[in-house]
Design a protein around this motif. Structure first.
Motif, PDB file in Angstrom:
ATOM      1  N   ARG A 162      53.651  57.168  -1.409  1.00 28.35           N
ATOM      2  CA  ARG A 162      53.473  57.350   0.024  1.00 28.35           C
ATOM      3  C   ARG A 162      52.947  58.779   0.187  1.00 28.35           C
ATOM      4  O   ARG A 162      53.681  59.738  -0.055  1.00 28.35           O
ATOM      5  CB  ARG A 162      54.776  57.162   0.783  1.00 28.35           C
ATOM      6  N   VAL A 163      51.690  58.919   0.544  1.00 26.43           N
ATOM      7  CA  VAL A 163      51.025  60.224   0.518  1.00 26.43           C
ATOM      8  C   VAL A 163      51.026  60.854   1.900  1.00 26.43           C
ATOM      9  O   VAL A 163      50.735  60.195   2.902  1.00 26.43           O
ATOM     10  CB  VAL A 163      49.576  60.075   0.000  1.00 26.43           C
ATOM     11  N   GLY A 164      51.360  62.161   1.937  1.00 31.51           N
ATOM     12  CA  GLY A 164      51.356  62.911   3.183  1.00 31.51           C
ATOM     13  C   GLY A 164      52.630  63.713   3.328  1.00 31.51           C
ATOM     14  O   GLY A 164      53.464  63.756   2.415  1.00 31.51           O
ATOM     15  N   PRO A 165      52.824  64.373   4.465  1.00 33.57           N
ATOM     16  CA  PRO A 165      54.072  65.133   4.692  1.00 33.57           C
ATOM     17  C   PRO A 165      55.293  64.250   4.484  1.00 33.57           C
ATOM     18  O   PRO A 165      55.385  63.154   5.038  1.00 33.57           O
ATOM     19  CB  PRO A 165      53.940  65.575   6.159  1.00 33.57           C
ATOM     20  N   PHE A 275      54.292  67.676 -11.803  1.00 30.02           N
ATOM     21  CA  PHE A 275      53.422  68.031 -10.685  1.00 30.02           C
ATOM     22  C   PHE A 275      52.685  66.810 -10.135  1.00 30.02           C
ATOM     23  O   PHE A 275      52.411  66.731  -8.931  1.00 30.02           O
ATOM     24  CB  PHE A 275      52.409  69.088 -11.114  1.00 30.02           C
ATOM     25  N   ALA A 276      52.348  65.873 -11.009  1.00 30.74           N
ATOM     26  CA  ALA A 276      51.652  64.672 -10.544  1.00 30.74           C
ATOM     27  C   ALA A 276      52.486  63.937  -9.504  1.00 30.74           C
ATOM     28  O   ALA A 276      51.947  63.325  -8.579  1.00 30.74           O
ATOM     29  CB  ALA A 276      51.343  63.752 -11.728  1.00 30.74           C
ATOM     30  N   ASP A 366      51.744  75.736   0.180  1.00 34.71           N
ATOM     31  CA  ASP A 366      52.403  74.473  -0.158  1.00 34.71           C
ATOM     32  C   ASP A 366      53.342  74.596  -1.356  1.00 34.71           C
ATOM     33  O   ASP A 366      54.134  73.687  -1.611  1.00 34.71           O
ATOM     34  CB  ASP A 366      51.351  73.397  -0.461  1.00 34.71           C
ATOM     35  N   PHE A 367      53.247  75.698  -2.095  1.00 37.66           N
ATOM     36  CA  PHE A 367      54.046  75.841  -3.314  1.00 37.66           C
ATOM     37  C   PHE A 367      55.542  75.775  -3.013  1.00 37.66           C
ATOM     38  O   PHE A 367      56.324  75.258  -3.814  1.00 37.66           O
ATOM     39  CB  PHE A 367      53.734  77.163  -4.022  1.00 37.66           C
ATOM     40  N   ALA A 368      55.941  76.313  -1.870  1.00 35.27           N
ATOM     41  CA  ALA A 368      57.371  76.347  -1.522  1.00 35.27           C
ATOM     42  C   ALA A 368      57.937  74.951  -1.358  1.00 35.27           C
ATOM     43  O   ALA A 368      59.145  74.742  -1.556  1.00 35.27           O
ATOM     44  CB  ALA A 368      57.577  77.148  -0.239  1.00 35.27           C
ATOM     45  N   THR A 369      57.095  73.992  -1.007  1.00 43.08           N
ATOM     46  CA  THR A 369      57.533  72.597  -0.908  1.00 43.08           C
ATOM     47  C   THR A 369      57.430  71.902  -2.257  1.00 43.08           C
ATOM     48  O   THR A 369      58.320  71.133  -2.646  1.00 43.08           O
ATOM     49  CB  THR A 369      56.662  71.837   0.119  1.00 43.08           C
ATOM     50  N   ILE A 370      56.366  72.194  -3.000  1.00 47.50           N
ATOM     51  CA  ILE A 370      56.081  71.478  -4.245  1.00 47.50           C
ATOM     52  C   ILE A 370      57.043  71.852  -5.363  1.00 47.50           C
ATOM     53  O   ILE A 370      57.591  70.980  -6.056  1.00 47.50           O
ATOM     54  CB  ILE A 370      54.622  71.748  -4.677  1.00 47.50           C
TER      55      ILE A 370
END
Length: 396
Positions: A162-165, A275-276, A366-370
């Motif tokens: 499921r792609v997105g926020p 990461f994928a 975005d790193f802080a989320t990833i």
């Protein structure tokens, strides 16, 4: 006589494998053994692109199989799986066949697993709220890959996205989800375009390397991984260029992908696939492309951390051995061989123009989320937040 107790491992099931040019001809009889009502899942371009695959629906019907087709355009979403399963409950399928790339095969695998359930597939996806273990019941499933990448024809999981926020890319998993049959016909792969050949090939290579370097690797998975690496090394560049139509070249790549699926199922994967999952849940990035663009920098960071850690020598030896397999030679020095591996990966990155992640919208913000969402427990080295940030920053 004493018994050596140090060597212990277990091996997960594999499908009944039919490997070789022309093996696609076995599909009608293999499918008919399971039933006459079939769901045929394909990629959007699979039957149009491949003259070998184009005749399959007609051949199935001539064999007396009632065939309903479903085309899959991208990595399967929970909605696609739920809709297909609901359709199948109205008119039950006796066998599911998937012909296509990793997304099509994952979709077919997940549908076969959900046809006998009443809940949404999201209830059974790892890491989801309200997760419920699947009981393993499924409709018989036959996998027919047309790309040499994910190795999902040999694994017990299907990746759902499921792609997105707030999105995710996670697995529906059970040992019984391994396909009943896997038909791996390299003639199907000759129609894959160069960019898909390169990115899917790098996915297979990443899986071989990460499984080989996993802390949970065994002599069995080492043998499988190294066998795959040998076949990959002699045909990857040919498959991406002058040997694209050579069935023997494509067979090497198909074998490498198959071995990668077996290896990852039994040893796990590393930071690139971590990461994928986390990056892939936020941004619509083809899986092979994501692996291809992150591998060189991830390998460099792993080697850096292993050099600085106590007990990293074994993993460094493995990186060096992978380098020797790929280059066909050795410098005689472990670290020099490790550096040659990174150099080769960077050379491929440039030659095949693997895009940076910024092209798909990824930013440093975005790193802080990833990073907190990235799992890497089977990575070769322990990577802290700073190490993960370096990897991502180098490829934004």
């Amino acid at each position: 006589m004493s018994i050596e107790r140090g060597l212990e491992f277990s091996v997960l099931p594999t499908p009944r494998i039919h490997f070789g040019a022309g093996t696609l001809s076995k599909l009608p009889s293999l499918a008919a053994a399971y039933g006459r009502r079939m769901l045929l899942v394909t990629g959007r371009q699979t039957l149009r692109r491949s003259p070998v695959a184009a005749s399959i629906p007609d051949e199935l019907r001539r064999a007396g199989i009632e065939c309903q087709c479903l085309e899959v355009e991208r990595e399967p979403s929970p909605e696609l799986i739920d809709e297909a399963a609901a359709l199948g409950r109205q008119k039950p399928f006796e066998v599911v066949v998937a012909i296509g790339g990793g997304s099509a095969v994952d979709a077919g695998k997940a549908i076969s697993a959900m046809l006998l359930q009443r809940e949404s597939v999201e209830r059974f996806i790892e890491g989801q709220p309200g997760f419920m273990p699947h009981d393993g019941r499924k409709v018989p499933f036959i996998a027919v890959p047309t790309t040499s990448g994910t190795g999902t024809e040999a694994t017990s999981n299907a990746v759902i996205s499921r792609v997105g926020p707030g999105g995710y890319k996670r697995s529906l998993r059970h040992p019984d989800f391994v396909p009943n049959e896997a038909i791996i016909d390299p003639e199907l792969m000759t129609s894959a375009p160069p960019e898909l050949t390169a990115s899917s090939g790098m996915d297979a290579f990443t899986q071989l390397l990460e499984a080989y370097l996993s802390p949970f690797a065994s002599p069995y998975t080492d043998a499988v991984s190294c066998s795959g690496l040998v076949h990959f090394s002699r045909s990857f560049e040919l498959a991406c260029g002058a040997g694209a139509l050579d069935v023997a070249v494509r067979a090497d790549m198909a074998y490498a992908a198959l071995m990668s699926g077996i290896a990852l199922s039994n040893a796990g994967l590393g930071i690139v696939h971590g990461f994928a999952s986390s990056v892939g849940g936020l941004f619509d990035i083809p899986h092979g492309t994501l692996c291809a663009t992150l591998l060189a920098e991830s390998t460099r960071e792993n080697i850096r951390q292993l050099r600085a850690s106590e007990g990293g020598e074994v993993a460094l030896q493995k990186f060096a051995n992978a380098s020797r397999i790929l280059t066909g030679s050795t410098t005689g020095n472990v670290m020099d061989d490790c550096n040659r591996l990174v150099d080769l990966l960077e050379e491929w990155q440039a030659r095949y123009a693997f895009p940076r992640l910024g092209k798909f919208g990824l930013r440093e913000a975005d790193f802080a989320t990833i990073i907190p969402a990235t799992r890497s427990k089977t990575n070769a080295a322990t990577l802290d937040e700073a190490a993960m940030r370096r990897i991502l920053k180098a490829r934004v």
